[in-house]
Scaffold this motif. Structure first.
Motif, PDB file in Angstrom:
ATOM      1  N   TYR A 102      21.128  39.097  -8.572  1.00  0.00           N
ATOM      2  CA  TYR A 102      22.193  38.165  -8.918  1.00  0.00           C
ATOM      3  C   TYR A 102      22.096  36.941  -8.015  1.00  0.00           C
ATOM      4  O   TYR A 102      21.436  36.952  -6.975  1.00  0.00           O
ATOM      5  CB  TYR A 102      23.570  38.817  -8.769  1.00  0.00           C
ATOM      6  N   GLN A 103      22.759  35.897  -8.441  1.00  0.00           N
ATOM      7  CA  GLN A 103      22.803  34.663  -7.668  1.00  0.00           C
ATOM      8  C   GLN A 103      24.233  34.163  -7.631  1.00  0.00           C
ATOM      9  O   GLN A 103      24.946  34.229  -8.635  1.00  0.00           O
ATOM     10  CB  GLN A 103      21.895  33.609  -8.293  1.00  0.00           C
ATOM     11  N   MET A 104      24.664  33.705  -6.477  1.00  0.00           N
ATOM     12  CA  MET A 104      26.024  33.209  -6.343  1.00  0.00           C
ATOM     13  C   MET A 104      26.079  31.723  -6.674  1.00  0.00           C
ATOM     14  O   MET A 104      25.131  30.975  -6.417  1.00  0.00           O
ATOM     15  CB  MET A 104      26.527  33.441  -4.917  1.00  0.00           C
ATOM     16  N   LYS A 105      27.195  31.315  -7.251  1.00  0.00           N
ATOM     17  CA  LYS A 105      27.414  29.891  -7.479  1.00  0.00           C
ATOM     18  C   LYS A 105      28.894  29.606  -7.290  1.00  0.00           C
ATOM     19  O   LYS A 105      29.744  30.463  -7.553  1.00  0.00           O
ATOM     20  CB  LYS A 105      26.945  29.453  -8.863  1.00  0.00           C
ATOM     21  N   VAL A 106      29.185  28.413  -6.822  1.00  0.00           N
ATOM     22  CA  VAL A 106      30.566  28.040  -6.536  1.00  0.00           C
ATOM     23  C   VAL A 106      30.888  26.741  -7.265  1.00  0.00           C
ATOM     24  O   VAL A 106      30.056  25.839  -7.347  1.00  0.00           O
ATOM     25  CB  VAL A 106      30.803  27.898  -5.014  1.00  0.00           C
ATOM     26  N   LYS A 107      32.091  26.669  -7.824  1.00  0.00           N
ATOM     27  CA  LYS A 107      32.574  25.436  -8.467  1.00  0.00           C
ATOM     28  C   LYS A 107      33.775  24.950  -7.675  1.00  0.00           C
ATOM     29  O   LYS A 107      34.696  25.720  -7.385  1.00  0.00           O
ATOM     30  CB  LYS A 107      32.960  25.699  -9.921  1.00  0.00           C
ATOM     31  N   PHE A 108      33.769  23.679  -7.298  1.00  0.00           N
ATOM     32  CA  PHE A 108      34.821  23.159  -6.425  1.00  0.00           C
ATOM     33  C   PHE A 108      35.049  21.674  -6.669  1.00  0.00           C
ATOM     34  O   PHE A 108      34.210  20.993  -7.263  1.00  0.00           O
ATOM     35  CB  PHE A 108      34.445  23.397  -4.954  1.00  0.00           C
ATOM     36  N   ARG A 109      36.194  21.206  -6.204  1.00  0.00           N
ATOM     37  CA  ARG A 109      36.524  19.792  -6.265  1.00  0.00           C
ATOM     38  C   ARG A 109      36.786  19.274  -4.856  1.00  0.00           C
ATOM     39  O   ARG A 109      37.300  19.989  -3.997  1.00  0.00           O
ATOM     40  CB  ARG A 109      37.758  19.544  -7.130  1.00  0.00           C
ATOM     41  N   TYR A 141      30.062  16.176   0.546  1.00  0.00           N
ATOM     42  CA  TYR A 141      30.462  15.638  -0.752  1.00  0.00           C
ATOM     43  C   TYR A 141      31.612  14.655  -0.605  1.00  0.00           C
ATOM     44  O   TYR A 141      32.442  14.781   0.297  1.00  0.00           O
ATOM     45  CB  TYR A 141      30.895  16.757  -1.704  1.00  0.00           C
ATOM     46  N   GLY A 142      31.657  13.700  -1.534  1.00  0.00           N
ATOM     47  CA  GLY A 142      32.759  12.751  -1.587  1.00  0.00           C
ATOM     48  C   GLY A 142      33.725  13.105  -2.702  1.00  0.00           C
ATOM     49  O   GLY A 142      33.412  13.906  -3.586  1.00  0.00           O
ATOM     50  N   PRO A 143      34.925  12.524  -2.676  1.00  0.00           N
ATOM     51  CA  PRO A 143      35.933  12.800  -3.719  1.00  0.00           C
ATOM     52  C   PRO A 143      35.424  12.430  -5.108  1.00  0.00           C
ATOM     53  O   PRO A 143      34.702  11.444  -5.267  1.00  0.00           O
ATOM     54  CB  PRO A 143      37.108  11.906  -3.319  1.00  0.00           C
ATOM     55  N   ASN A 144      35.802  13.215  -6.088  1.00  0.00           N
ATOM     56  CA  ASN A 144      35.377  12.940  -7.453  1.00  0.00           C
ATOM     57  C   ASN A 144      36.308  13.649  -8.424  1.00  0.00           C
ATOM     58  O   ASN A 144      36.823  14.728  -8.118  1.00  0.00           O
ATOM     59  CB  ASN A 144      33.941  13.412  -7.679  1.00  0.00           C
ATOM     60  N   ASP A 145      36.533  13.032  -9.573  1.00  0.00           N
ATOM     61  CA  ASP A 145      37.366  13.656 -10.596  1.00  0.00           C
ATOM     62  C   ASP A 145      36.719  14.924 -11.148  1.00  0.00           C
ATOM     63  O   ASP A 145      37.408  15.889 -11.470  1.00  0.00           O
ATOM     64  CB  ASP A 145      37.620  12.687 -11.753  1.00  0.00           C
ATOM     65  N   GLU A 146      35.401  14.912 -11.284  1.00  0.00           N
ATOM     66  CA  GLU A 146      34.692  16.047 -11.858  1.00  0.00           C
ATOM     67  C   GLU A 146      34.350  17.073 -10.779  1.00  0.00           C
ATOM     68  O   GLU A 146      34.005  16.709  -9.654  1.00  0.00           O
ATOM     69  CB  GLU A 146      33.401  15.576 -12.543  1.00  0.00           C
ATOM     70  N   PRO A 147      34.439  18.365 -11.102  1.00  0.00           N
ATOM     71  CA  PRO A 147      34.099  19.388 -10.115  1.00  0.00           C
ATOM     72  C   PRO A 147      32.601  19.441  -9.849  1.00  0.00           C
ATOM     73  O   PRO A 147      31.780  19.090 -10.714  1.00  0.00           O
ATOM     74  CB  PRO A 147      34.591  20.687 -10.774  1.00  0.00           C
ATOM     75  N   TYR A 148      32.255  19.854  -8.668  1.00  0.00           N
ATOM     76  CA  TYR A 148      30.868  20.103  -8.309  1.00  0.00           C
ATOM     77  C   TYR A 148      30.568  21.575  -8.563  1.00  0.00           C
ATOM     78  O   TYR A 148      31.446  22.430  -8.455  1.00  0.00           O
ATOM     79  CB  TYR A 148      30.625  19.809  -6.829  1.00  0.00           C
ATOM     80  N   GLU A 149      29.312  21.881  -8.867  1.00  0.00           N
ATOM     81  CA  GLU A 149      28.877  23.274  -8.955  1.00  0.00           C
ATOM     82  C   GLU A 149      27.616  23.433  -8.138  1.00  0.00           C
ATOM     83  O   GLU A 149      26.659  22.663  -8.299  1.00  0.00           O
ATOM     84  CB  GLU A 149      28.607  23.692 -10.405  1.00  0.00           C
ATOM     85  N   LYS A 150      27.627  24.393  -7.246  1.00  0.00           N
ATOM     86  CA  LYS A 150      26.486  24.615  -6.360  1.00  0.00           C
ATOM     87  C   LYS A 150      25.845  25.942  -6.712  1.00  0.00           C
ATOM     88  O   LYS A 150      26.432  26.997  -6.558  1.00  0.00           O
ATOM     89  CB  LYS A 150      26.956  24.622  -4.903  1.00  0.00           C
ATOM     90  N   LYS A 151      24.639  25.882  -7.252  1.00  0.00           N
ATOM     91  CA  LYS A 151      23.870  27.081  -7.537  1.00  0.00           C
ATOM     92  C   LYS A 151      22.414  26.722  -7.331  1.00  0.00           C
ATOM     93  O   LYS A 151      21.810  26.007  -8.122  1.00  0.00           O
ATOM     94  CB  LYS A 151      24.085  27.566  -8.966  1.00  0.00           C
ATOM     95  N   VAL A 152      21.870  27.188  -6.230  1.00  0.00           N
ATOM     96  CA  VAL A 152      20.527  26.767  -5.870  1.00  0.00           C
ATOM     97  C   VAL A 152      19.672  27.988  -5.588  1.00  0.00           C
ATOM     98  O   VAL A 152      20.028  28.813  -4.751  1.00  0.00           O
ATOM     99  CB  VAL A 152      20.545  25.864  -4.630  1.00  0.00           C
ATOM    100  N   GLY A 153      18.571  28.117  -6.291  1.00  0.00           N
ATOM    101  CA  GLY A 153      17.671  29.248  -6.085  1.00  0.00           C
ATOM    102  C   GLY A 153      16.391  28.844  -5.400  1.00  0.00           C
ATOM    103  O   GLY A 153      16.175  27.672  -5.095  1.00  0.00           O
ATOM    104  N   PRO A 154      15.496  29.784  -5.191  1.00  0.00           N
ATOM    105  CA  PRO A 154      14.256  29.525  -4.472  1.00  0.00           C
ATOM    106  C   PRO A 154      13.359  28.492  -5.134  1.00  0.00           C
ATOM    107  O   PRO A 154      12.561  27.854  -4.468  1.00  0.00           O
ATOM    108  CB  PRO A 154      13.570  30.906  -4.464  1.00  0.00           C
ATOM    109  N   HIS A 155      13.498  28.312  -6.475  1.00  0.00           N
ATOM    110  CA  HIS A 155      12.599  27.385  -7.165  1.00  0.00           C
ATOM    111  C   HIS A 155      13.240  26.023  -7.412  1.00  0.00           C
ATOM    112  O   HIS A 155      12.665  25.174  -8.089  1.00  0.00           O
ATOM    113  CB  HIS A 155      12.157  27.994  -8.502  1.00  0.00           C
ATOM    114  N   SER A 156      14.420  25.786  -6.849  1.00  0.00           N
ATOM    115  CA  SER A 156      15.105  24.512  -7.070  1.00  0.00           C
ATOM    116  C   SER A 156      14.545  23.450  -6.147  1.00  0.00           C
ATOM    117  O   SER A 156      14.058  23.728  -5.055  1.00  0.00           O
ATOM    118  CB  SER A 156      16.600  24.665  -6.829  1.00  0.00           C
ATOM    119  N   SER A 157      14.638  22.201  -6.585  1.00  0.00           N
ATOM    120  CA  SER A 157      14.181  21.094  -5.746  1.00  0.00           C
ATOM    121  C   SER A 157      15.258  20.638  -4.782  1.00  0.00           C
ATOM    122  O   SER A 157      14.994  19.821  -3.910  1.00  0.00           O
ATOM    123  CB  SER A 157      13.759  19.908  -6.638  1.00  0.00           C
TER     124      SER A 157
END
Length: 206
Positions: A102-109, A141-157
């Motif tokens: 499994y891989q963890m991911k977080v969504k936040f504002r 991160y800076g303020p933004n109306d849209e949420p950020y999602e962080k999900k990064v695996g070993p093959h991500s740039s």
């Protein structure tokens, strides 16, 4: 176990010689030397939006959800968006099948100001004994109306921190109930949200 000990277990690691930079307002970040190309790339990476956030909500970081992404299945999602939701995950354990990846991911504002060095910390215990500790850098991160999602695996740039692909323990002795405590902190060691939750490792998903 005392709450002081619990807090020590969730303390972020310290890098020798590292010093937290001076905090700046959004306008100050925007007006920093525009001729410095690397600085401009860094400012762009913050995703500086125009939303300061509602006046009646002083939170800088709002964690909307934490999820486990399992190939071939719907995500296991923890709703963390409100106080009631945090209480709910504390009393409602979820199931993880033994041995799955499994891989963890977080969504936040982010609102009101730039947040630097956001980290995720987690301690897992079984029968009161610590069996795992996780510390992951989420980034700045800076303020933004849209949420950020962080999900990064070993093959991500993306290299600004990551949640690694993990494998749930398996076998008769691994099955059972686990208690966890998690929090999100920043470079100033300020805790933006902290909560308790639990899960059961079983032979199957049911």
């Amino acid at each position: 176990m005392s709450s002081t000990t619990d807090q020590d277990e969730l303390a972020p690691s310290q890098t020798p010689g590292y010093r937290v930079g001076e905090k700046k307002t959004i306008d100050e970040y925007a007006s920093m030397d525009s001729t410095d190309e690397s600085l401009n790339r860094w400012k762009a990476s913050l995703g500086l939006g125009k939303s300061a956030g509602p006046q009646d909500d002083t939170r800088k970081v709002i964690i909307l959800q934490l999820a486990l992404e399992v190939p071939g299945r719907e995500d296991v999602v923890l709703d963390l968006s409100s106080k009631d939701a945090l209480e709910n995950v504390k009393s409602t354990p979820f199931v993880i099948k033994e041995g799955v990846e499994y891989q963890m991911k977080v969504k936040f504002r982010i609102q009101h100001e730039v947040v630097c060095g956001l980290k995720y910390l987690q301690v897992v215990k079984r029968k009161g004994i610590k069996v795992d500790k996780t510390e992951e850098m989420i980034g700045s991160y800076g303020p933004n109306d849209e949420p950020y999602e962080k999900k990064v695996g070993p093959h991500s740039s993306i290299v600004n921190g990551h949640f690694m692909v993990e494998e749930a323990p398996s076998g008769m002795f691994a099955r059972g109930h686990y208690e966890a405590k998690s929090k999100f902190v920043d470079d100033d060691n300020y805790t933006h949200v902290e909560w308790n939750w639990s899960f059961d490792i079983k032979k199957d998903w049911d």
